[in-house]
Design a protein around this motif. Structure first.
Motif, PDB file in Angstrom:
ATOM      1  N   GLY A 313       0.802  -1.215   0.000  1.00 43.82           N
ATOM      2  CA  GLY A 313       0.000   0.000   0.000  1.00 43.82           C
ATOM      3  C   GLY A 313       0.833   1.262   0.000  1.00 43.82           C
ATOM      4  O   GLY A 313       0.277   2.372  -0.061  1.00 43.82           O
ATOM      5  N   THR A 323      -4.830   5.698  -0.898  1.00 42.36           N
ATOM      6  CA  THR A 323      -4.703   6.019   0.522  1.00 42.36           C
ATOM      7  C   THR A 323      -4.956   7.496   0.767  1.00 42.36           C
ATOM      8  O   THR A 323      -5.647   7.877   1.731  1.00 42.36           O
ATOM      9  CB  THR A 323      -3.313   5.626   1.038  1.00 42.36           C
ATOM     10  OG1 THR A 323      -3.132   4.212   0.857  1.00 42.36           O
ATOM     11  CG2 THR A 323      -3.159   5.967   2.507  1.00 42.36           C
ATOM     12  N   ALA A 353      -4.035  -0.933  -0.791  1.00 42.96           N
ATOM     13  CA  ALA A 353      -3.991   0.327  -0.040  1.00 42.96           C
ATOM     14  C   ALA A 353      -4.665   0.194   1.311  1.00 42.96           C
ATOM     15  O   ALA A 353      -5.631  -0.560   1.482  1.00 42.96           O
ATOM     16  CB  ALA A 353      -4.637   1.443  -0.850  1.00 42.96           C
ATOM     17  N   ASP A 354      -4.173   0.959   2.250  1.00 42.55           N
ATOM     18  CA  ASP A 354      -4.754   1.002   3.581  1.00 42.55           C
ATOM     19  C   ASP A 354      -6.010   1.874   3.556  1.00 42.55           C
ATOM     20  O   ASP A 354      -6.132   2.784   2.735  1.00 42.55           O
ATOM     21  CB  ASP A 354      -3.734   1.566   4.562  1.00 42.55           C
ATOM     22  CG  ASP A 354      -4.137   1.382   6.009  1.00 42.55           C
ATOM     23  OD1 ASP A 354      -5.079   0.603   6.273  1.00 42.55           O
ATOM     24  OD2 ASP A 354      -3.517   2.014   6.874  1.00 42.55           O
ATOM     25  N   SER A 355      -6.948   1.597   4.466  1.00 45.05           N
ATOM     26  CA  SER A 355      -8.128   2.442   4.704  1.00 45.05           C
ATOM     27  C   SER A 355      -9.116   2.466   3.544  1.00 45.05           C
ATOM     28  O   SER A 355      -9.939   3.378   3.465  1.00 45.05           O
ATOM     29  CB  SER A 355      -7.696   3.884   5.045  1.00 45.05           C
ATOM     30  OG  SER A 355      -6.807   3.884   6.139  1.00 45.05           O
TER      31      SER A 355
END
Length: 563
Positions: A313, A323, A353-355
Motif C-alpha cells: 500500500g 490512501t 492500499a490502507d483504509s
C-alpha cells in the motif's frame, strides 16, 4: 477483470488544482514519453489552506467538514510558477496535468528535454510512466437522449431482472425498500471506457434526471468517455441502471462521474498516474465514493513490473493515491483482482492500499469465486476487506442487453453502490466508519480470512446494528406470503414467479386473466422448494393481466403488464 482476451482492468477553479488538458505532444528530436516530475516544495504558492475554496468545491469542503478532516498543505495545488518553468524549457514539453497530493506534474517530452527539466532548481526527481507516445483520437460529443417510455417508479423485488440475486445477497433490496437508493450521493467510476452508456435505456435516467455530473478522459484528454473498452459500461450498470422490470442496480438514484483512466491497449505506470489525477479530480468536485475496477501487477516491457513484496500500500502510485483519497474522506472501493487461480495469486494495486474497501468475488451462494485474488498484503494486512457477487454477475453491454460476467470488477461496483446507499442512510458516519460498520457485521466478522475477508456484508444487518431501537423489517414479501412476478412490465421472454413459502412443496396451478376476467393462459407447475420458478406463458397481447397461482385451497395473485 475484463474478459481474458484483454489485460484485466478490473472544476475554472478546479482547473488550477488539476490541469487536465487535451493536448498532442509536440514533435521532438527523441522519443516522446510521459514522466512524473516531482517538485521539491510548494514554497511561494499563491494558494492557502485558509482559502481552500480557491481549489476545492463547496461540496468537497463540506465532505471534509462532516468528517472533521482539515485542509492541509498536501491539498494545495502545485505552485503555478513551477509549472510555468517547465513549460518554458526548450523542447516544447507539455504539462498534461498536475498532482496536489504528490506535488508533481505529468509531463510529455523527450529524454533531452527531460534532462533540462531535471536541472530546474525546484525539480527533485522524475520517473518515466510509459514507453510510447500516442496521439489522441477525435472526440465525440455526448448524445442527447430521447425521452424513455413511462415506467413504474416503485421497484419491487420482482422488478430487478437478472440483477435480483446480486442485490438481494447484500441487502440492497431492503435498502431500496427503505428509501435508500443513493439519492444525493456522488460516485466516481474509474475505468477503461463507457461505450453506449449515453444510449442504453436502463441508464437514461442518469441523463434525464441530470445525475451524470461530469465526464473526464485522462487517457486521451478532454471529456469524451463514450468509447474505448465496454468494461466501464458493464461496471457502471451494476450500480446506475434503473429500468424496473428489466434491470435495477444497487445505487439507481446516485449521481455519477465517469473517468477513463485505463488504456487497455498497453500497461504502463502512466495509467496509475491517470488514476491519481482522477482521484484528485473526484476529491475536488466533492465525490463521496470511488468505484475502481482496475488493478496493476505486471507492466509491458521495459516498464518494471511489481512484485508481491511491493503490495504494502506504500509503493504503487495508484495505492498511494487511494490512501490519500481515503484520508480526505472519500470511500474508496477497489476490486481485489482476478489472479486467484494464476501464478500471482494475490491482490493487486491499488487493492493493497490502507483504509479502503477491497472487494473479492463470490458466487450467488456466497462461495469464493475461483479467480478472486487472495490476501494478505505483503505487510500482513487482511485482504480482501469484503466480498460480493462477482461470478455470473448480471451486467449490461453497450447494446443495452444484459448478460452475466465474471470478475471482481463486477463485485466491486455492486458493493460500492450498496455502500453509497448505506452512507446515505447513515449520513453522520465518516467513510472509515462506513467500512467498519459493514465489515463488523459481515458474514465472517468473527473469523476474517484472506479469501473472503470479513465476508459478505448486508445492509439490513449493518443498519440494524447501528439502529437497534428502530430496526428495519427483514422479512421478504415472499416469506410473508406474497406472490411476485418479474420482469414487470413483461417482454417476450420467460417470466419468473417469486413463490411464497405457503405455496412451496406443492404442485402449482397457474391462471392468467385479462382485464375482463377471461382466462387467457393456464399452466401446471411441478412442486418446488425454491423461492423462484420460471413461467412460460407464450405470446400475450399488450395489456394488464392478473396471474393467479394456487395449491389446494391457497391462492395468491399478482398483477403484471405485458408490453
Amino acid at each position: 477483470m475484463v474478459p481474458s482476451t484483454f489485460k484485466w482492468v478490473s472544476l475554472g477553479m478546479v482547473a488550477c488544482a488539476l490541469n487536465a488538458l487535451a493536448v498532442v505532444p509536440a514533435k521532438a528530436q527523441g522519443t516522446v514519453r510521459r514522466h512524473l516530475v516531482y517538485f521539491r516544495d510548494k514554497a511561494g504558492t499563491p494558494f492557502s489552506v485558509a482559502q481552500p475554496q480557491a481549489f476545492l468545491s463547496a461540496r468537497s469542503l463540506a465532505r471534509r467538514s462532516r468528517q472533521g478532516i482539515a485542509v492541509l498543505p498536501r491539498d494545495l495545488p502545485v505552485n503555478p510558477a513551477y509549472v510555468a518553468q517547465i513549460r518554458a524549457v526548450s523542447g516544447a514539453p507539455q504539462v498534461l496535468y498536475t498532482s496536489r497530493w504528490f506535488n508533481a506534474a505529468v509531463v510529455s517530452c523527450d529524454s533531452l528535454t527531460l534532462g533540462r527539466i531535471m536541472a530546474l532548481p525546484k525539480v527533485s526527481r522524475a520517473s518515466t510512466l510509459n514507453r510510447s507516445a500516442r496521439v489522441p483520437g477525435p472526440f465525440t460529443a455526448p448524445t442527447q437522449l430521447p425521452e424513455p417510455s413511462a415506467q413504474n417508479p416503485a421497484a419491487t423485488r420482482a422488478q430487478y431482472g437478472p440483477a435480483y440475486r446480486q442485490n438481494q445477497q447484500i441487502g440492497a433490496l431492503a435498502m431500496h425498500d427503505a428509501g435508500f437508493r443513493g439519492d444525493g450521493m456522488q460516485i466516481a467510476v474509474f475505468d477503461a471506457g463507457f461505450p453506449g452508456a449515453d444510449q442504453i435505456s436502463a441508464l437514461q435516467p442518469l441523463f434525464l434526471e441530470q445525475r451524470l455530473a461530469s465526464t473526464r478522459n485522462f487517457v486521451d484528454g478532454g471529456t469524451s468517455v463514450y468509447g474505448r473498452s465496454d468494461h466501464g459500461t458493464n461496471c457502471l450498470s451494476t450500480m446506475a441502471a434503473n429500468q424496473p422490470g428489466f434491470f435495477v442496480g444497487t445505487a439507481p438514484k446516485a449521481t455519477f462521474h465517469l473517468c477513463i483512466t485505463e488504456d487497455v491497449y498497453s500497461e504502463h505506470p502512466i495509467e496509475e498516474a491517470n488514476w491519481l489525477a482522477a482521484a484528485e479530480y473526484a476529491d475536488s468536485v466533492g465525490v463521496d465514493v470511488i468505484s475502481s475496477s482496475l488493478g496493476y501487477t505486471d507492466f509491458d516491457a521495459p516498464s518494471v513490473s511489481y512484485t508481491y513484496a511491493d503490495m504494502t500500500g506504500r509503493n504503487a502510485i495508484s495505492s498511494r493515491a487511494a490512501t490519500m483519497a481515503a484520508r480526505v474522506g472519500m470511500l474508496v472501493v477497489s476490486a481485489a483482482g482476478n489472479e486467484g487461480n494464476h501464478a500471482w495469486h494475490y491482490i493487486s494495486a491499488p487493492a493493497d492500499a490502507d483504509s479502503i474497501m477491497t472487494v473479492g468475488a463470490v458466487d450467488s451462494l456466497g462461495n469464493h469465486a475461483f479467480f478472486s485474488s487472495y490476501g494478505p498484503t505483503a505487510d500482513g494486512r487482511i485482504k480482501p476487506t469484503l466480498s460480493a457477487m462477482g461470478l455470473a454477475t448480471a451486467v449490461i453491454s453497450p447494446n443495452g442487453g444484459a448478460f452475466r460476467g465474471n470478475g471482481t470488477s463486477f463485485a466491486c461496483p455492486v458493493l460500492a453502490g450498496m455502500a453509497a446507499g448505506f452512507w446515505q442512510a447513515n449520513p453522520t458516519l465518516t467513510a472509515q466508519q462506513v467500512i467498519v460498520a459493514l465489515r463488523s457485521t459481515a458474514t465472517q466478522a468473527a473469523n476474517p480470512d484472506n479469501t473472503l475477508g470479513y465476508g459478505i456484508p448486508n445492509f439490513v444487518t449493518a443498519y440494524n446494528a447501528l439502529h437497534p431501537n428502530a430496526p428495519l423489517d427483514t422479512v421478504s414479501p415472499a416469506a410473508a406470503g406474497a406472490l411476485g412476478l418479474y420482469p414487470n412490465p413483461a417482454g417476450s421472454g420467460p417470466l419468473m414467479l417469486v413463490v411464497p413459502a405457503v405455496l412451496r412443496g406443492q404442485a402449482l396451478r397457474v391462471r392468467v386473466l385479462d382485464v375482463r376476467g377471461a382466462v387467457v393462459a393456464q399452466r401446471q407447475l411441478p412442486a418446488t422448494t425454491g423461492e423462484e420458478v420460471p413461467l412460460r406463458l407464450g405470446p400475450l397481447a399488450k395489456g394488464t393481466y392478473v396471474c393467479e397461482v394456487s395449491a389446494g385451497n391457497t391462492l395468491r395473485t399478482v398483477k403484471f403488464v405485458q408490453q
